[in-house]
Enzyme design. Structure first.
Site, short mmCIF file in Angstrom:
data_model
loop_
_atom_site.label_atom_id
_atom_site.label_comp_id
_atom_site.label_asym_id
_atom_site.label_seq_id
_atom_site.Cartn_x
_atom_site.Cartn_y
_atom_site.Cartn_z
N LYS A 238 0.82 -1.21 0.00
CA LYS A 238 0.00 0.00 0.00
C LYS A 238 0.85 1.26 0.00
O LYS A 238 0.59 2.21 -0.75
CB LYS A 238 -0.94 -0.01 1.21
N CYS A 292 -5.35 10.80 0.00
CA CYS A 292 -4.35 9.90 0.57
C CYS A 292 -2.93 10.20 0.11
O CYS A 292 -2.00 10.15 0.93
CB CYS A 292 -4.69 8.45 0.22
#
Length: 295
Positions: A238, A292
């Site tokens: 991630k 993000c």
């Protein structure tokens, strides 16, 4: 809303074939709690509800909880989310709660998707995650499984989440499952992304946790589920995705500034450069956007 009547309705350490555990999950025999009902948490909870019909969504904002329980949707800009939220609530497949400890006591699957922000010193702020994990620990029972979807520094599941769960619950690490299953979603297309626009990555702290995560998310997505060696590897995946995009967007914007000085069309130059198979320059833009990537 179904409650846990059979304490054997567990996914971890029960010895039954994974197919039977999957069937119990899909049949709604294994209650799910999703902690965090924000822009990505609510869509995730609704997708879970569509699969298992036994989901509690947890949020500390009582206004959010009240709106959801009225069949309303507080998240804007997500196609079909209002309709699906209302349908799930009205069908009794989904309800919201502002009491995380009570939800944890009911649930056997705990899904954490709370935000990770930055402190003033630019280090990750894991306070939301720690709070959610402590709440889960108050109701953690043998056989439960915890899935973390929040973006976190590599090593967080093993160095932070697991020790907190052990200390606060009194259980040993072999009595519950833990896996990192990162969200790979974008604003405006969350439902599409959760359901399978991209493969789903899962990595557990042990082999059984990974297998359970693969089984559960195999029911949520129509795409592949990619199991990796462990939770820390999944956390790296991630972070690597975000770093790749951040660095390459920055590179594209630097190239755009350079070509402005030369009077060159940067888009033309990038398009032709990308005909070389080892070159994949991003499109330049106004900056690094989204919720993000900057973090």
């Amino acid at each position: 809303m179904k409650l846990r009547e059979d304490e054997s309705a567990k996914l971890y350490g029960v010895g039954s074939p994974l197919e039977e555990r999957r069937d119990a999950f899909v049949d709604g025999e294994v209650p799910v709690a999703v902690y965090g009902l924000g822009k990505m948490g609510l869509p995730l909870a609704v997708v879970y509800a569509g699969v298992t019909s036994n989901v509690i969504g947890v949020d500390v904002d009582e206004d959010v909880v009240a709106r959801i329980n009225d069949g309303d949707c507080h998240v804007e800009g997500e196609p079909r989310l209002p309709e699906l939220t209302s349908a799930a609530v009205n069908a009794g497949a989904f309800r919201a709660s502002a009491d995380p400890a009570a939800a944890a006591a009911e649930a056997s699957v705990h899904v954490v998707i709370v935000p990770t922000t930055l402190r003033d010193d630019n280090h990750p702020d894991l306070s939301n995650l720690r709070t959610a994990v402590r709440d889960i620990a108050t109701g953690l029972d043998p056989g439960d499984v915890v899935f973390v979807e929040s973006t976190v520094p590599p090593g967080t599941c093993e160095d932070v989440v697991e020790p907190v769960l052990v200390e606060e619950s009194g259980l040993s690490t072999d009595q519950f499952g833990l896996a990192f299953c990162p969200e790979r979603t974008s604003s405006g297309r969350a439902l599409k992304d959760i359901r399978g626009a991209y493969p789903k990555v899962v990595g557990g702290t042990d082999a059984e946790s990974t297998a359970i995560a693969e089984t559960v998310y195999g029911e949520l997505t129509v795409n592949d589920v990619v199991p990796v060696s462990d939770a820390t590897t999944a956390e790296c995946v991630k972070v690597f995705e975000g770093v790749y995009r951040d660095v390459n967007i920055a590179l594209a914007n630097e190239l755009a500034s350079f070509t402005d000085e030369l009077g060159v069309d940067v888009n033309e130059a990038i398009e032709v450069a990308n005909t070389q198979p080892f070159c994949d320059i991003h499109d330049p833009g106004v900056g690094v956007g989204g919720h993000c990537i900057p973090y």
